[in-house]
Design a protein around this motif. Sequence first.
Motif, PDB file in Angstrom:
ATOM      1  N   PRO A  43       6.054   0.563   8.284  1.00 22.89           N
ATOM      2  CA  PRO A  43       6.857  -0.652   8.506  1.00 22.89           C
ATOM      3  C   PRO A  43       6.025  -1.866   8.898  1.00 22.89           C
ATOM      4  O   PRO A  43       6.366  -3.000   8.547  1.00 22.89           O
ATOM      5  CB  PRO A  43       7.798  -0.237   9.642  1.00 22.89           C
ATOM      6  N   THR A  58       4.335   3.753  -3.181  1.00 29.12           N
ATOM      7  CA  THR A  58       5.527   2.954  -2.862  1.00 29.12           C
ATOM      8  C   THR A  58       5.922   3.077  -1.396  1.00 29.12           C
ATOM      9  O   THR A  58       6.759   2.333  -0.922  1.00 29.12           O
ATOM     10  CB  THR A  58       6.723   3.371  -3.723  1.00 29.12           C
ATOM     11  N   GLU A  59       5.350   4.061  -0.676  1.00 24.50           N
ATOM     12  CA  GLU A  59       5.684   4.199   0.739  1.00 24.50           C
ATOM     13  C   GLU A  59       4.682   3.395   1.555  1.00 24.50           C
ATOM     14  O   GLU A  59       3.501   3.350   1.226  1.00 24.50           O
ATOM     15  CB  GLU A  59       5.629   5.678   1.153  1.00 24.50           C
ATOM     16  N   ARG A  60       5.162   2.803   2.603  1.00 28.98           N
ATOM     17  CA  ARG A  60       4.258   2.049   3.457  1.00 28.98           C
ATOM     18  C   ARG A  60       4.768   2.074   4.896  1.00 28.98           C
ATOM     19  O   ARG A  60       5.954   2.298   5.140  1.00 28.98           O
ATOM     20  CB  ARG A  60       4.121   0.605   2.985  1.00 28.98           C
TER      21      ARG A  60
END
Lengths: 386, 273
Positions: free
Chosen positions: B21, B17-19
Amino acid sequence: MNTFMRSVALLAGVAASAGSAAGQVPDPRIEEVFATWAKQRARFTAIEYRVSGTATVPAGVLRHDDVGMLLPVEQHRPTVDDTGKMEILLLLDLAKIRFRREAAIPLTGGADRRLSTRVSHNAFDGTQEWNWLKPEHPDPAKRGRTDVHLATGNLRAASFGFTDWPMFLGLGIVPTDVKPLLPNRFSPDLDPTTFYIHGHGVLDGARCLVIRTVADDTERPYYLEYWIDPQQAGLVRRVVTFSDRVISTQQDVTYAKHESGHWLPRSWVCTLHTAQGKPFRIERLRVDSIRLPQEVKDSDFELALEPGMTVSKFHVPGDENSIVLADRTISRGEFVVGPDGRLQPISGPAVGLWFSIRKWVGLLLLLSLVAVGGRVAYSLPAGRSR
Amino acid sequence: MSGQTKKKTIIVGFNLTERHPDERHDTLRSLKQSVLPIISGGSRAGGRQAGWVFTGTIRSRVTADSDRIAFSDQPNQDHAPVRHSVTLRVAVPHQRIDVRADTPDVVQTELQPLGASRYRLHVSPHPSLTEGPFECRIAVELIDEDGQRCPGREIRVQGVMQSPLRALPAALSHGLSPVGSSPDADVVLAAATDGWVLDRVEVDSPHVSVRELAADGRQFHFRVRHEVVRPGEQSAQITFTYRNADRRSRVGVTSSVTGETKRNGSVAGGGEP
């Protein structure tokens, strides 16, 4: 975020959305305005401006909490209004998208944060951007290693600053924050759906149409406002940039009918504001002369290289939505100008070139920071997603 | 113990879920991650070659071309509604997507399908909003093929609802002027409906004067004069109060000017060009 902060934040290389209205049906009145500007643009093939004036930093406006000032708490600078003279020569080849710019611009610096004038010459020959900054030290040993930088590729770092905008506005060339004026792009392809009619205002007795760009999607929404005077060929009389509804910059332009019959800029006042909306730099410029040359020479768009000068060549990757950090630039080598005027490669430590490139990015930022052409940076968006 | 082989099961999990920017609008993004086991005692198992490289493609359920809608001060009461839109892209099989504002009285939403995997989300401030700042979050949820509701994206909405009368400009900046001068500038207040009457004008500085030049029930034209009484920045707040048949409205305009200080017996700056 003030102008400086936005510029610094851009070093992160993150682009923002043009605004959430893009893609909607354009307002026909906006399209009419764009058509007027397009007609104005078609009238010119080349123009040369000579401009002079002053830049003033009002007494006490620079504070310890202003980014980049590094002043002790409660110490405000300058102690009296600080004024320096400005001079700009700008030659634009609108047919081939080339330019030459010679400028003397007072910049805030030094321990006392006083204005000191920096002289620079820039040119774009259609392929590469030439940059020369007059050394501050007369002693060659104390100068930087490179005299001239030659850059190709992504020239976003070399955007024209706010100070120069009126010379383009008078030609029907209207930049925005997401479509700045670049050395290799004078006519930003504006999207009418990112503008809207905000209303009508009165400026110096003239009823102006006021249009705005849609606010961007950053933490402190940024947008531009243009005041358009239908009595003066539909030209932009005022540009205001806002950051979170606080004025960031404002420029007021007056026009006069040139002997050619065209309305062209006569004078302008650019005011830069702190993040709190207080004016911290006021530039008052007037046009000393305008020339509409029938022909321009290729050599007008190159800088003269003298034997012994050092030249750094490099390529900047990426697209124009971001300023690229110096360490991502690609070296094309360092050279010295020989007695015959030819460039001879220098073999030396790569670190010298790296510093040279960093200086190029730094000095362009420095020069543009005093009058950044609209928004050039964006705050980092939230990273979480699914 | 040398020569013996022991089997260990290692469970490796990734938070997808982290990416970065830069990837926030990407429907697909690549993953490459190496994992090296460390044996207690500090040595690597099997030398430098041991370990695994995980590669794959992360498919986002929903991406949006913008995670935030900023109306800023664009909406005014009574004026034509302002609508902003974002495009949503879905990269996984699904039945439909739903959108839901956490405070439904703030905005109105409309979801327009643009094909099997693209949608346009239109958002407008609610017409009944009172003057002042507003904010809400719109959750975009995906209903998968099994009917399960899965989180998608969250769109933040913010803005400031303005009074029925829009002031142009809302902030008068007279720039740099010599002490003793009185620069002036015009302000136009415009309403979307007729029947407004000026009730009063209040100014919090004795050095600012406001004169009405024209009025027609819908447009009101004023000239604001700001006397420069000292060096440095000085500002004042002007409040216009209007009324029509059924309500009263206040519009604020700031006026600011910077007085020039004298240096070496002369006024710095050299005057207007």
